[in-house]
Design an enzyme around this catalytic site. Structure first.
Site, short mmCIF file in Angstrom:
data_model
loop_
_atom_site.label_atom_id
_atom_site.label_comp_id
_atom_site.label_asym_id
_atom_site.label_seq_id
_atom_site.Cartn_x
_atom_site.Cartn_y
_atom_site.Cartn_z
N LYS A 202 4.53 -11.98 14.17
CA LYS A 202 5.51 -11.03 14.71
C LYS A 202 5.70 -9.83 13.76
CE LYS A 202 10.52 -11.37 15.55
NZ LYS A 202 10.98 -10.57 14.43
N LYS B 254 3.51 -10.06 7.20
CA LYS B 254 2.04 -10.17 7.24
C LYS B 254 1.39 -9.39 6.10
CE LYS B 254 1.88 -8.38 11.33
NZ LYS B 254 3.33 -8.35 11.59
N LYS C 80 0.73 1.50 11.51
CA LYS C 80 1.73 1.77 10.45
C LYS C 80 1.03 2.08 9.12
CE LYS C 80 4.88 -1.50 9.16
NZ LYS C 80 5.66 -2.72 9.37
N ASP D 90 2.10 -6.31 17.40
CA ASP D 90 2.24 -6.17 18.84
C ASP D 90 1.23 -7.05 19.57
OD1 ASP D 90 2.29 -5.39 21.44
OD2 ASP D 90 2.35 -3.24 21.03
P1 ADP Z 1 4.72 -7.03 8.47
O1 ADP Z 1 3.45 -6.61 7.82
O2 ADP Z 1 4.63 -8.36 9.14
O3 ADP Z 1 5.28 -5.98 9.38
P2 ADP Z 1 5.82 -6.75 5.82
O4 ADP Z 1 4.85 -7.51 4.99
O5 ADP Z 1 5.72 -5.27 5.79
O6 ADP Z 1 5.81 -7.26 7.32
O7 ADP Z 1 7.26 -7.26 5.34
C1 ADP Z 1 8.45 -6.71 5.85
C2 ADP Z 1 9.50 -6.70 4.74
O8 ADP Z 1 9.84 -8.04 4.39
C3 ADP Z 1 9.01 -6.05 3.44
O9 ADP Z 1 10.04 -5.25 2.93
C4 ADP Z 1 8.73 -7.22 2.53
O10 ADP Z 1 8.91 -6.89 1.17
C5 ADP Z 1 9.75 -8.23 2.99
N1 ADP Z 1 9.33 -9.63 2.74
C6 ADP Z 1 8.20 -10.24 3.16
N2 ADP Z 1 8.16 -11.54 2.78
C7 ADP Z 1 9.29 -11.76 2.08
C8 ADP Z 1 9.87 -12.91 1.40
N3 ADP Z 1 9.26 -14.10 1.38
N4 ADP Z 1 11.07 -12.74 0.77
C9 ADP Z 1 11.71 -11.55 0.79
N5 ADP Z 1 11.24 -10.44 1.40
C10 ADP Z 1 10.06 -10.54 2.04
MG MG Z 2 2.28 -4.90 8.13
#
Ligand code: ADP
Ligand code: MG
Length: 269
Positions: free
Chosen positions: A10, A15, A41, A128
Site C-alpha cells: 500500500k 516500501k 514519486k 497504486d
Molecule cells: P512508500 O514507499 O511505501 O510510499 P516510504 O518508504 O516512503 O513508503 O515510507 C513512508 C514514511 O514512513 C517515510 O517517512 C518513512 O521514513 C516512514 N517509515 C517507514 N518505515 C518506518 C518504520 N518502521 N518506523 C518509522 N517510520 C517508518
Molecule cells: Mg515509495
C-alpha cells in the site's frame, strides 16, 4: 544469474524505506545491487543517494528518445554501500501509463548492458494497485515481497497484490517470498491473514523513530548506524530479510482470500 525482487505494498507503508535498507543489506553481504524506483514519486532511492536523482523518463525526453545518446552514467547513480540507483520516473501528468515507463526503463537498461552485471535487481513498485505500472515488474521478478502493517487497509492491498502474483505465476516463474510487517508492534491481524492464506512472514519491524528520521536525513539505517551503533539492531532486521532472500526460499504461489472473506476475517475480533 541475476536475482530479481519486486517490493509491493500500500502507498506510504514503507516500501522505499524497506527497499533501500534491504538493498544495502544485500550489498553488505557482498552482492552487486541495482535498485529501480518505479513510482512516479521518484523518491525510491533518496535514502541511498541523499538526493532526487534524474529519472529515466526525464533523460529520455531530454535526448528526444534517442536511446543511443544515453550513457549508463546519465541514468545510473551510485548510492550508499555501492548500491546502484535508477528512478524510472512518471508518465506525463494526467496521461500515459506507469507500465510503459517501467517497460522503457528495462529496455534502456538492457540496451546499456546494465541488466546482467548485477547479482540482485530490486524493483520498488508504486502503491497504486490498478495502474499498469503496478503489474509490470512482476514480469521480471523471481520473488515478490509485500510490505504491510497490522491494519485492514494494508492487508487488503496485500491480498490484491497476492492475487496479481498468483495470476502472473501462471506464465512466469514468480514466487511470493513473503510479507514484511512494518511500523507495527502488533502482528495479530498479519498472523490471522497468513494462517488463512498460507504465506511466510519474513520479518516484522516496529515503528522506529530513527527510521522516520532516516528519510529526512536522506540516509539508510546502515549509514546512520556508522555514527550511532545503538542502531545496529535496526540493521539486523534488514540483514535478516536479506539473508532469507539470499537463501533462495521456496516462497509460495499465493491463493488470495475473497474480499468478503477478508472483511469477516479481519474485523472479527
Ligand atoms: P512508500 O514507499 O511505501 O510510499 P516510504 O518508504 O516512503 O513508503 O515510507 C513512508 C514514511 O514512513 C517515510 O517517512 C518513512 O521514513 C516512514 N517509515 C517507514 N518505515 C518506518 C518504520 N518502521 N518506523 C518509522 N517510520 C517508518
Ligand atoms: Mg515509495
Amino acid at each position: 544469474m541475476t536475482l530479481t525482487l519486486a517490493v509491493y505494498g500500500k502507498g506510504g507503508i514503507g516500501k522505499s524505506t524497506t527497499s533501500c535498507n534491504i538493498s544495502t543489506a544485500l550489498a553488505k553481504r557482498g552482492k552487486k545491487v541495482l535498485q529501480i524506483g518505479c513510482d512516479p514519486k521518484h523518491d525510491s532511492t533518496f535514502t541511498l543517494t541523499g538526493f532526487l536523482i534524474p529519472t529515466i523518463i526525464d533523460t529520455l525526453q531530454e535526448k528526444d528518445f534517442h536511446y543511443e545518446d544515453i550513457w549508463p552514467e546519465d541514468v545510473i547513480y551510485k548510492g550508499y554501500a555501492g548500491v546502484d540507483c535508477v528512478e524510472a520516473g512518471g508518465p506525463p501528468a494526467g496521461a500515459g501509463c506507469g507500465g510503459y515507463v517501467v517497460g522503457e526503463t528495462v529496455k534502456l537498461l538492457k540496451e546499456l548492458n546494465a541488466f546482467d552485471e548485477y547479482d540482485v535487481i530490486l524493483f520498488d513498485v508504486l502503491g497504486d494497485v490498478v495502474c499498469g505500472g503496478f503489474a509490470a515488474p512482476l514480469n521480471y521478478a523471481d520473488y515478490c515481497l509485500i510490505v504491510t502493517d497490522n491494519g485492514f487497509d494494508a492487508l487488503f492491498a496485500a491480498n490484491r497484490i497476492a492475487a496479481s502474483v498468483r495470476e502472473k505465476a501462471r506464465t512466469h516463474p514468480l514466487r511470493l517470498a513473503g510479507l514484511i510487517g512494518n511500523r507495527t508492534s502488533k502482528r495479530d491481524l498479519i498472523d490471522k491473514y497468513v494462517s488463512h492464506v498460507a504465506m511466510p512472514v519474513l520479518e516484522v519491524l516496529p515503528l522506529i523513530e530513527d527510521i522516520r528520521v532516516s528519510r529526512v536525513k536522506g540516509k539508510t539505517l546502515f549509514e546512520m548506524a556508522e555514527k550511532d551503533p545503538t542502531l545496529d539492531y535496526v540493521c539486523d532486521f534488514y540483514l535478516n530479510i536479506a539473508d532469507q532472500i539470499l537463501a533462495l526460499p521456496e516462497g509460495v504461489v499465493p491463493s488470495e482470500a475473497h474480499d468478503r472473506e477478508l472483511f469477516g476475517l479481519l474485523s472479527d475480533y
